[in-house]
Design a protein around this motif. Structure first.
Motif, PDB file in Angstrom:
ATOM      1  N   LEU A  61      -9.882 -13.051  -2.442  1.00  0.00           N
ATOM      2  CA  LEU A  61      -9.231 -14.352  -2.314  1.00  0.00           C
ATOM      3  C   LEU A  61      -9.039 -14.770  -0.859  1.00  0.00           C
ATOM      4  N   SER A  62      -8.963 -13.797   0.048  1.00  0.00           N
ATOM      5  CA  SER A  62      -8.467 -13.942   1.426  1.00  0.00           C
ATOM      6  C   SER A  62      -6.949 -13.941   1.379  1.00  0.00           C
ATOM      7  N   ASN A  63      -6.335 -13.922   2.534  1.00  0.00           N
ATOM      8  CA  ASN A  63      -4.875 -13.852   2.587  1.00  0.00           C
ATOM      9  C   ASN A  63      -4.201 -15.211   2.600  1.00  0.00           C
ATOM     10  N   ILE A  64      -4.959 -16.220   2.204  1.00  0.00           N
ATOM     11  CA  ILE A  64      -4.341 -17.516   1.886  1.00  0.00           C
ATOM     12  C   ILE A  64      -3.506 -17.372   0.616  1.00  0.00           C
ATOM     13  N   TYR A  65      -3.886 -16.383  -0.190  1.00  0.00           N
ATOM     14  CA  TYR A  65      -3.178 -16.087  -1.430  1.00  0.00           C
ATOM     15  C   TYR A  65      -2.852 -14.588  -1.452  1.00  0.00           C
ATOM     16  N   THR A  66      -1.872 -14.225  -2.252  1.00  0.00           N
ATOM     17  CA  THR A  66      -1.630 -12.802  -2.482  1.00  0.00           C
ATOM     18  C   THR A  66      -2.258 -12.415  -3.806  1.00  0.00           C
ATOM     19  N   ASN A  67      -2.154 -11.137  -4.181  1.00  0.00           N
ATOM     20  CA  ASN A  67      -2.738 -10.705  -5.446  1.00  0.00           C
ATOM     21  C   ASN A  67      -1.935  -9.546  -6.016  1.00  0.00           C
ATOM     22  N   GLU A  68      -2.049  -9.345  -7.310  1.00  0.00           N
ATOM     23  CA  GLU A  68      -1.232  -8.348  -7.998  1.00  0.00           C
ATOM     24  C   GLU A  68      -1.509  -6.917  -7.548  1.00  0.00           C
ATOM     25  N   PRO A  69      -2.786  -6.479  -7.423  1.00  0.00           N
ATOM     26  CA  PRO A  69      -3.004  -5.097  -6.977  1.00  0.00           C
ATOM     27  C   PRO A  69      -2.387  -4.792  -5.621  1.00  0.00           C
ATOM     28  N   ALA A  70      -2.464  -5.737  -4.678  1.00  0.00           N
ATOM     29  CA  ALA A  70      -1.879  -5.511  -3.349  1.00  0.00           C
ATOM     30  C   ALA A  70      -0.369  -5.389  -3.436  1.00  0.00           C
ATOM     31  N   LEU A  71       0.251  -6.202  -4.247  1.00  0.00           N
ATOM     32  CA  LEU A  71       1.705  -6.158  -4.377  1.00  0.00           C
ATOM     33  C   LEU A  71       2.154  -4.865  -5.050  1.00  0.00           C
ATOM     34  N   ARG A  72       1.423  -4.447  -6.069  1.00  0.00           N
ATOM     35  CA  ARG A  72       1.783  -3.185  -6.740  1.00  0.00           C
ATOM     36  C   ARG A  72       1.624  -2.005  -5.790  1.00  0.00           C
ATOM     37  N   LEU A  73       0.517  -1.979  -5.037  1.00  0.00           N
ATOM     38  CA  LEU A  73       0.279  -0.876  -4.107  1.00  0.00           C
ATOM     39  C   LEU A  73       1.338  -0.845  -3.015  1.00  0.00           C
ATOM     40  N   ALA A  74       1.675  -1.999  -2.456  1.00  0.00           N
ATOM     41  CA  ALA A  74       2.704  -2.054  -1.412  1.00  0.00           C
ATOM     42  C   ALA A  74       4.046  -1.575  -1.943  1.00  0.00           C
ATOM     43  N   GLN A  75       4.363  -1.975  -3.154  1.00  0.00           N
ATOM     44  CA  GLN A  75       5.632  -1.563  -3.764  1.00  0.00           C
ATOM     45  C   GLN A  75       5.690  -0.052  -3.929  1.00  0.00           C
ATOM     46  N   LYS A  76       4.582   0.552  -4.346  1.00  0.00           N
ATOM     47  CA  LYS A  76       4.560   1.998  -4.555  1.00  0.00           C
ATOM     48  C   LYS A  76       4.577   2.763  -3.232  1.00  0.00           C
ATOM     49  N   LEU A  77       3.910   2.243  -2.201  1.00  0.00           N
ATOM     50  CA  LEU A  77       3.919   2.908  -0.899  1.00  0.00           C
ATOM     51  C   LEU A  77       5.305   2.875  -0.274  1.00  0.00           C
ATOM     52  N   THR A  78       5.988   1.758  -0.372  1.00  0.00           N
ATOM     53  CA  THR A  78       7.333   1.681   0.211  1.00  0.00           C
ATOM     54  C   THR A  78       8.316   2.534  -0.584  1.00  0.00           C
ATOM     55  N   ALA A  79       8.134   2.602  -1.891  1.00  0.00           N
ATOM     56  CA  ALA A  79       9.027   3.422  -2.708  1.00  0.00           C
ATOM     57  C   ALA A  79       8.858   4.907  -2.393  1.00  0.00           C
ATOM     58  N   ALA A  80       7.671   5.298  -1.955  1.00  0.00           N
ATOM     59  CA  ALA A  80       7.378   6.713  -1.720  1.00  0.00           C
ATOM     60  C   ALA A  80       7.624   7.150  -0.280  1.00  0.00           C
ATOM     61  N   THR A  81       7.982   6.214   0.620  1.00  0.00           N
ATOM     62  CA  THR A  81       8.099   6.523   2.045  1.00  0.00           C
ATOM     63  C   THR A  81       9.361   5.914   2.636  1.00  0.00           C
ATOM     64  N   PHE A  82       9.487   6.066   3.958  1.00  0.00           N
ATOM     65  CA  PHE A  82      10.607   5.484   4.709  1.00  0.00           C
ATOM     66  C   PHE A  82      10.477   3.977   4.860  1.00  0.00           C
ATOM     67  N   ALA A  83       9.314   3.430   4.582  1.00  0.00           N
ATOM     68  CA  ALA A  83       8.974   2.066   4.996  1.00  0.00           C
ATOM     69  C   ALA A  83       9.506   1.003   4.036  1.00  0.00           C
ATOM     70  N   ASP A  84       9.622  -0.208   4.584  1.00  0.00           N
ATOM     71  CA  ASP A  84      10.017  -1.380   3.795  1.00  0.00           C
ATOM     72  C   ASP A  84       8.885  -2.395   3.666  1.00  0.00           C
ATOM     73  N   ARG A  85       7.955  -2.370   4.625  1.00  0.00           N
ATOM     74  CA  ARG A  85       6.895  -3.387   4.677  1.00  0.00           C
ATOM     75  C   ARG A  85       5.539  -2.716   4.902  1.00  0.00           C
ATOM     76  N   VAL A  86       4.495  -3.360   4.391  1.00  0.00           N
ATOM     77  CA  VAL A  86       3.137  -2.832   4.481  1.00  0.00           C
ATOM     78  C   VAL A  86       2.194  -3.927   4.958  1.00  0.00           C
ATOM     79  N   PHE A  87       1.240  -3.563   5.794  1.00  0.00           N
ATOM     80  CA  PHE A  87       0.112  -4.420   6.168  1.00  0.00           C
ATOM     81  C   PHE A  87      -1.160  -3.708   5.759  1.00  0.00           C
ATOM     82  N   PHE A  88      -2.004  -4.362   4.989  1.00  0.00           N
ATOM     83  CA  PHE A  88      -3.243  -3.759   4.546  1.00  0.00           C
ATOM     84  C   PHE A  88      -4.420  -4.204   5.398  1.00  0.00           C
ATOM     85  N   ALA A  89      -5.296  -3.250   5.684  1.00  0.00           N
ATOM     86  CA  ALA A  89      -6.542  -3.545   6.395  1.00  0.00           C
ATOM     87  C   ALA A  89      -7.652  -2.736   5.726  1.00  0.00           C
TER      88      ALA A  89
END
Length: 405
Positions: A77-105
């Protein structure tokens, strides 16, 4: 008029690919679990794992299913829009670590580029416009973009491309006094690998990491952990920082995150993330649905106590076999590492013969890696079977016997 295409052989590489690699003379075409087959049908046991990428082996069925399912729904889609897989992955990474925010590359270099930019942007906006110094370490490796290759402490990768990004200081690894000698109020970040991978599989001591944390707190600098290679279960914890109890301010991960699909992430706290605004940084492909769907499946499997405990068990299999080889040949000066990031350093007598050993191993049907100029590196699947370890080590034994004559 039809055009006859040349056969796809190793020789074609020399004609069509930029000459920056020196790949093996055989061409792998299929992988399953911890085994790979080449064009001629020769079978190899894979102790290299795509350089710590194939954490679940080749073509893991759960990852294949995730990719196939997402490929029929939404690719990009590009980052003009978000998407469900990215949101789910970010949520799981923050839940498993010290972090609150994620940037994907898409790669470790891009995640590190983002981390270094964030560290400077945070320091210059929140504290002082002159707070730009980055402290890094000799023999470090952080990627191949011009910024990351300059922060990496190996000039052979950064020399020859013109003026380098400024205000980057390198000191010896595991030497806290050396860090104390150069850190000051202009320092924005200290960047460190918990285990230097490319630099020779050299672990940071817990005391060293704790000292870096204290110095960063003292000088209002950010502590950045490059876990591109050590992350995603490689050391027996989801991330290597968990072993030491030292929590970074920014963490990067890639390689095994997608289990073979290109994806990376930079993780940080809320207060640091808030300095960034729309347009400050970005990427076209980062966080695309295909990559994030596969990475989510990979994270779900790896972030499991039974699997992570199994990494430590497999570590002992490798160490025991390497020590047995060494008792016979006295080839290794040191065997070090953590989990399934293991390095066997050659003695000075054999330091110039690393390439021979790797080549001989391939001839015997085993894929292994180098780390620096004299370390044999092992980064296999985290779920490699005991049988594959035993058979692979038997092949390594045969390869060493071949080299030793």
């Amino acid at each position: 008029m039809s055009v006859t295409q040349p056969p796809i052989t190793r020789e074609l590489f020399n004609d069509v690919i930029l000459p920056i690699y020196a790949p093996a003379q055989f061409v792998p075409v299929k992988g399953q679990g911890s085994r790979v087959w080449d064009q001629q049908g020769n079978e190899y046991i894979d102790f290299a794992g795509g350089i710590a990428v194939m954490a679940l082996g080749h073509c893991h069925p759960v990852l294949v299913e995730a990719l196939q399912k997402q490929s029929e729904q939404l690719w990009h889609l590009s980052n003009i829009y978000t998407n469900e897989p990215a949101l789910r992955l970010a949520q799981k990474l923050t839940a498993a670590t010290f972090a609150d925010r994620v940037f994907f590359a898409n790669s470790g270099a891009e995640a590190n580029e983002a981390a270094f930019k964030l560290a400077r942007y945070y320091a210059t906006n929140k504290i002082s416009p002159y707070k730009t110094k980055i402290i890094a370490f000799h023999h470090a490796f952080h990627g191949r973009t011009f910024f990351t290759v300059t922060v990496g402490g190996q000039p052979k990768y950064s020399d020859g491309f013109g003026p380098k990004p400024a205000d980057i200081v390198h000191v010896p690894f595991n030497d806290l006094d050396a860090v104390k000698a150069v850190i000051d109020d202009h320092t924005c970040a200290i960047v460190v690998e918990p285990i230097q991978g490319e630099g020779g599989v050299t672990p940071a001591t817990p005391e060293f990491l704790a000292g870096l944390r204290q110095l960063c707190d003292q000088y209002q600098a950010l502590l950045v952990f490059d876990e591109v290679q050590t992350g995603m279960g490689r050391t027996g914890k989801l991330f290597a920082y968990e072993h030491s109890g030292v929590v970074p301010d920014i963490l990067t991960t890639a390689k095994a995150l997608g289990g073979g699909f290109p994806v990376s992430a930079m993780l940080t706290r809320e207060d640091i993330a808030q300095v960034m605004t729309a347009g400050t940084h970005g990427t076209t492909f980062g966080g695309n649905p295909l990559a994030c769907a596969v990475a989510e499946a990979s994270l779900d499997i790896i972030n499991d106590s039974q699997l992570l405990d199994g990494v430590e068990q497999r570590h002992h299999w490798f160490i025991k076999a390497l020590e047995e080889i060494n008792q016979r040949y006295h080839l290794f000066a040191a065997i070090r590492g953590q989990g399934l990031l293991i390095g066997a350093q050659l003695t000075p007598e054999y330091a110039g013969r690393l390439r021979e050993i790797i080549q001989a191993a391939a001839e015997q049907g085993l894929l292994v890696l180098s780390a620096g100029s004299d370390v044999v590196r092992f980064t296999p699947s985290l779920i490699i079977s005991e049988q594959d370890v035993q058979q692979g080590m038997a092949k390594l034994h045969q390869a060493i016997a071949q080299v030793m004559g």
